[in-house]
Design an enzyme around this catalytic site. Structure first.
Site, short mmCIF file in Angstrom:
data_model
loop_
_atom_site.label_atom_id
_atom_site.label_comp_id
_atom_site.label_asym_id
_atom_site.label_seq_id
_atom_site.Cartn_x
_atom_site.Cartn_y
_atom_site.Cartn_z
CE LYS A 221 -4.39 -1.81 1.61
NZ LYS A 221 -5.44 -1.83 2.64
NE ARG A 255 -8.02 -8.49 1.09
CZ ARG A 255 -7.75 -7.63 0.11
NH1 ARG A 255 -6.80 -6.71 0.28
NH2 ARG A 255 -8.42 -7.68 -1.03
#
Length: 274
Positions: A221, A255
């Site tokens: 991210k 995740r």
């Protein structure tokens, strides 16, 4: 902590890894990677062989300012993939990444085992009731607004307190309707600035008060690649570093895009705490 996934009891006393499969053309990292059946099967087989317990399939990119996708198009994208994977891997535990109740329902009917909702039921008023009727585990994430406007909603006086209040309300609603297995996801990157993401990671152990399994999704991210001034493709090392921090602060599910490295991270964490 255990989850009942299609009759399989998943024990979260050892953290587990959830591999990401985005079947969208516009995901921030792997958009358009998996365009045909052979590439999808190859990728999922690799993730399972590398130790993924869950595979999370998404057909609606939730990156900031993304274009809307209709429910019909989302179903057309995701249902064939759910059917392909359940027929190719009979024991697979699939999570469906959607905020729409009908998409969740159709995917569960066709073999998925978990619903992963970025909005905790706030973007579809039928979602919580639908999940309760389906009797499946439910991942509820913290987000404000929608993917289209969430980055304009980043004003927090106390980020931990605000998100805990949000979860207390959503958990109570889910319990009231009969949802038993709940996982919480604080939503790194969703309605949060880069600095707020790090602040959230710093206080992540505060979510233990909910007594629910915690999912951490920091994989590749912007909090990583913008801090390091690199691209998402170069952010694996940073992802691994922050995954270890998340595990140390109580995460039970990672995740990730890169399963092998995350599984290694869990093994080292387990050894460290043995």
């Amino acid at each position: 902590m255990t989850l009942n996934c299609n009759g399989n009891c998943i024990d979260l006393s050892t953290p587990k890894v959830m591999g990401i499969l985005n079947v969208t053309p516009d995901s921030f990292y792997d958009g358009g990677f998996y365009k045909n059946e052979s590439s999808i099967i190859h990728q999922v087989e690799q993730m399972l062989n590398n130790g993924a317990t869950f595979i999370d399939v998404g057909a609606y990119s939730s990156k900031p300012n993304v274009d809307m996708v209709s429910e019909t198009e989302e179903l057309q994208r995701i249902l064939p993939i759910i059917k392909l994977l359940t027929s190719s891997f009979p024991n697979i535990i699939l999570s469906v990444d959607t905020f729409r109740a009908e998409v969740a329902k159709q995917c569960i009917i066709n073999g998925a085992a978990i619903v992963n909702d970025i909005s905790a039921g706030l973007l579809d008023s039928n979602m919580l009731a639908t999940v309760a009727k389906l009797h499946v585990p439910y991942i509820m994430m913290h987000m404000r607004g929608t993917p289209q406007n969430m980055q304009q909603q980043t004003n927090y006086d106390d980020i931990l307190k605000t998100i805990l209040f949000y979860f207390s309300e959503r958990i109570a609603k889910a319990r009231q309707l009969g949802i038993k297995d709940i996982i919480i996801d604080p939503g790194f990157g969703f309605a949060k600035t880069r600095e707020q993401n790090f602040e959230l990671l710093k206080v992540l152990e505060g979510f233990k008060i909910t007594d629910l399994p915690l999912l951490a999704g920091v994989s590749r991210k912007s909090m990583i690649y913008k801090t390091l001034n690199i691209t998402p493709a170069e952010a694996l090392n940073g992802t691994t570093a922050l995954n270890m921090v998340a595990l140390q602060k109580g995460a039970k599910i990672l995740r990730v895009h890169d399963v092998k490295e995350a599984v290694e991270c869990v093994k080292l964490y387990q050894q460290l705490n043995s």
